[in-house]
Design a protein around this motif. Sequence first.
Motif, PDB file in Angstrom:
ATOM      1  N   UNK A 129      41.857  41.323  42.247  1.00 33.20           N
ATOM      2  CA  UNK A 129      43.373  41.214  41.943  1.00 33.20           C
ATOM      3  C   UNK A 129      43.999  41.289  43.422  1.00 33.20           C
ATOM      4  N   UNK A 130      43.579  42.111  44.235  1.00 28.22           N
ATOM      5  CA  UNK A 130      44.172  42.004  45.729  1.00 28.22           C
ATOM      6  C   UNK A 130      43.911  40.958  46.435  1.00 28.22           C
ATOM      7  N   UNK A 131      42.607  40.379  46.248  1.00 25.70           N
ATOM      8  CA  UNK A 131      42.179  39.297  46.989  1.00 25.70           C
ATOM      9  C   UNK A 131      43.127  37.743  46.535  1.00 25.70           C
ATOM     10  N   UNK A 132      43.175  37.814  45.134  1.00 30.71           N
ATOM     11  CA  UNK A 132      43.807  36.532  44.464  1.00 30.71           C
ATOM     12  C   UNK A 132      45.420  36.916  44.939  1.00 30.71           C
ATOM     13  N   UNK A 133      45.931  37.902  44.955  1.00 31.54           N
ATOM     14  CA  UNK A 133      47.224  38.163  45.427  1.00 31.54           C
ATOM     15  C   UNK A 133      47.701  37.776  46.793  1.00 31.54           C
ATOM     16  N   UNK A 187      43.574  30.788  46.220  1.00 35.05           N
ATOM     17  CA  UNK A 187      42.444  30.064  46.318  1.00 35.05           C
ATOM     18  C   UNK A 187      41.096  30.790  46.909  1.00 35.05           C
ATOM     19  N   UNK A 188      41.213  32.051  46.915  1.00 32.39           N
ATOM     20  CA  UNK A 188      40.145  33.011  47.389  1.00 32.39           C
ATOM     21  C   UNK A 188      38.864  32.606  46.657  1.00 32.39           C
ATOM     22  N   UNK A 189      37.579  32.618  47.494  1.00 30.12           N
ATOM     23  CA  UNK A 189      36.328  32.522  46.680  1.00 30.12           C
ATOM     24  C   UNK A 189      35.812  33.714  46.793  1.00 30.12           C
ATOM     25  N   UNK A 190      35.689  34.375  45.651  1.00 32.83           N
ATOM     26  CA  UNK A 190      34.499  35.618  45.705  1.00 32.83           C
ATOM     27  C   UNK A 190      33.351  35.607  45.316  1.00 32.83           C
ATOM     28  N   UNK A 191      32.355  36.214  46.318  1.00 31.56           N
ATOM     29  CA  UNK A 191      30.850  36.066  45.995  1.00 31.56           C
ATOM     30  C   UNK A 191      30.365  37.313  45.546  1.00 31.56           C
ATOM     31  N   UNK A 192      30.082  37.549  44.304  1.00 28.74           N
ATOM     32  CA  UNK A 192      29.911  38.807  43.769  1.00 28.74           C
ATOM     33  C   UNK A 192      28.314  39.037  43.467  1.00 28.74           C
ATOM     34  N   UNK A 193      27.912  40.480  43.683  1.00 29.48           N
ATOM     35  CA  UNK A 193      26.643  40.722  43.246  1.00 29.48           C
ATOM     36  C   UNK A 193      26.723  41.252  41.910  1.00 29.48           C
TER      37      UNK A 193
END
Length: 303
Positions: free
Chosen positions: A92-96, A100-106
């Motif tokens: 949520x914080x990244x999106x705020x 257009x942020x790209x999250x690469x999650x494990x």
Amino acid sequence: MPPEILVCGYTGRLGKRVACALRDQHGVTPRVLVRPHHLQKEDWSDPQGMTVYPGAYSASAELTESLSGVDAVFLVSPVHPDMQSRELALAEAAFAANPNVHIVKISGLGTRLDSIVDSGRWHAMIEQTIRSRGIHLSALQPYFFMQNLSFQLESARTTGVVKAGVQDARIAMADERDIADTAARVLLGGTAIEGTSVPLTGSAAYSYADVADLFSSSLKRRVRYVDQNPSDMQAALQKAGQPDWHIQILMQFNLAFQRGWGSTVNSVVEQVLGRAPRSLSTLIEELCSSPVGLQGSDPFPAS
Ligand SMILES: NC(=O)c1ccc[n+]([C@@H]2O[C@H](COP(=O)([O-])OP(=O)(O)OC[C@H]3O[C@@H](n4cnc5c(N)ncnc54)[C@H](OP(=O)(O)O)[C@@H]3O)[C@@H](O)[C@H]2O)c1
């Protein structure tokens, strides 16, 4: 302009490798998120060239600051009942900070909404929630890190035994370095797997009997696999003080492996990196010739 990347989990098993892969293999120096208590330790030294942001996975001014101007985020957190709230707070914080942020999650073993593995269900819910918010997500789902076998080294060396509770299941283990190299490449954008969720494996699936054979040839002594009975294993984990939620997940991991959930090999590492994954025989050779084992606690402990 090179992309601005925030790597979380720098003090864990993958984060530092991802940050160093970005810097050393791609010339893109990321910023890193580190929980503040690490920075007060005497042996803490800032990673070369990287800006360290103190912070944690909860809404705060520190987290907001760490995400300002970021294009992509590496997201990893330990298996824990708070995993969903932690990872979603970061997302949520990244999106705020950047829609257009790209999250690469494990993610991990059994990442399915109907999973028999609690952590697999949590990972699947996190992935689903992030995507439903319209956030650009790529998820890598390794089944088992090869480096976990480091915790078997002492027993293999001194008693000639490796232990697990997966019977004769085959597991498509992945080397942490390949997982990190793949994550780093995906963070930079433009890979074929971007935006998808994919299991991440080595190039073969191994049983623990195979693992014992590899220890035998590297240690030049007979090593055999002893399968653990589930109730003995559960009792030993309770005696060792593991919390019930964790014991339950460890037992679920074993069941999932026995059902073949970790056995399918794929070519994602090769597809992304253009080279074959590292082999288990090489990793075990390296473990056996290294004086220092892995620090921390075994995520798949046997009794
Ligand atoms: N191990 C395996 O074989 C395996 C296989 C498949 C998938 N996985 C997946 O890999 C993931 C990582 O597992 P792991 O146990 O290996 O992780 P880990 O190495 O312990 O790393 C976790 C990182 O997250 C950080 N962290 C923890 N809580 C945090 C918070 N509240 N705010 C900010 N950072 C926080 C830790 O920082 P601190 O040092 O400050 O605690 C650490 O840097 C899990 O999701 C698991 O499902 C693991």
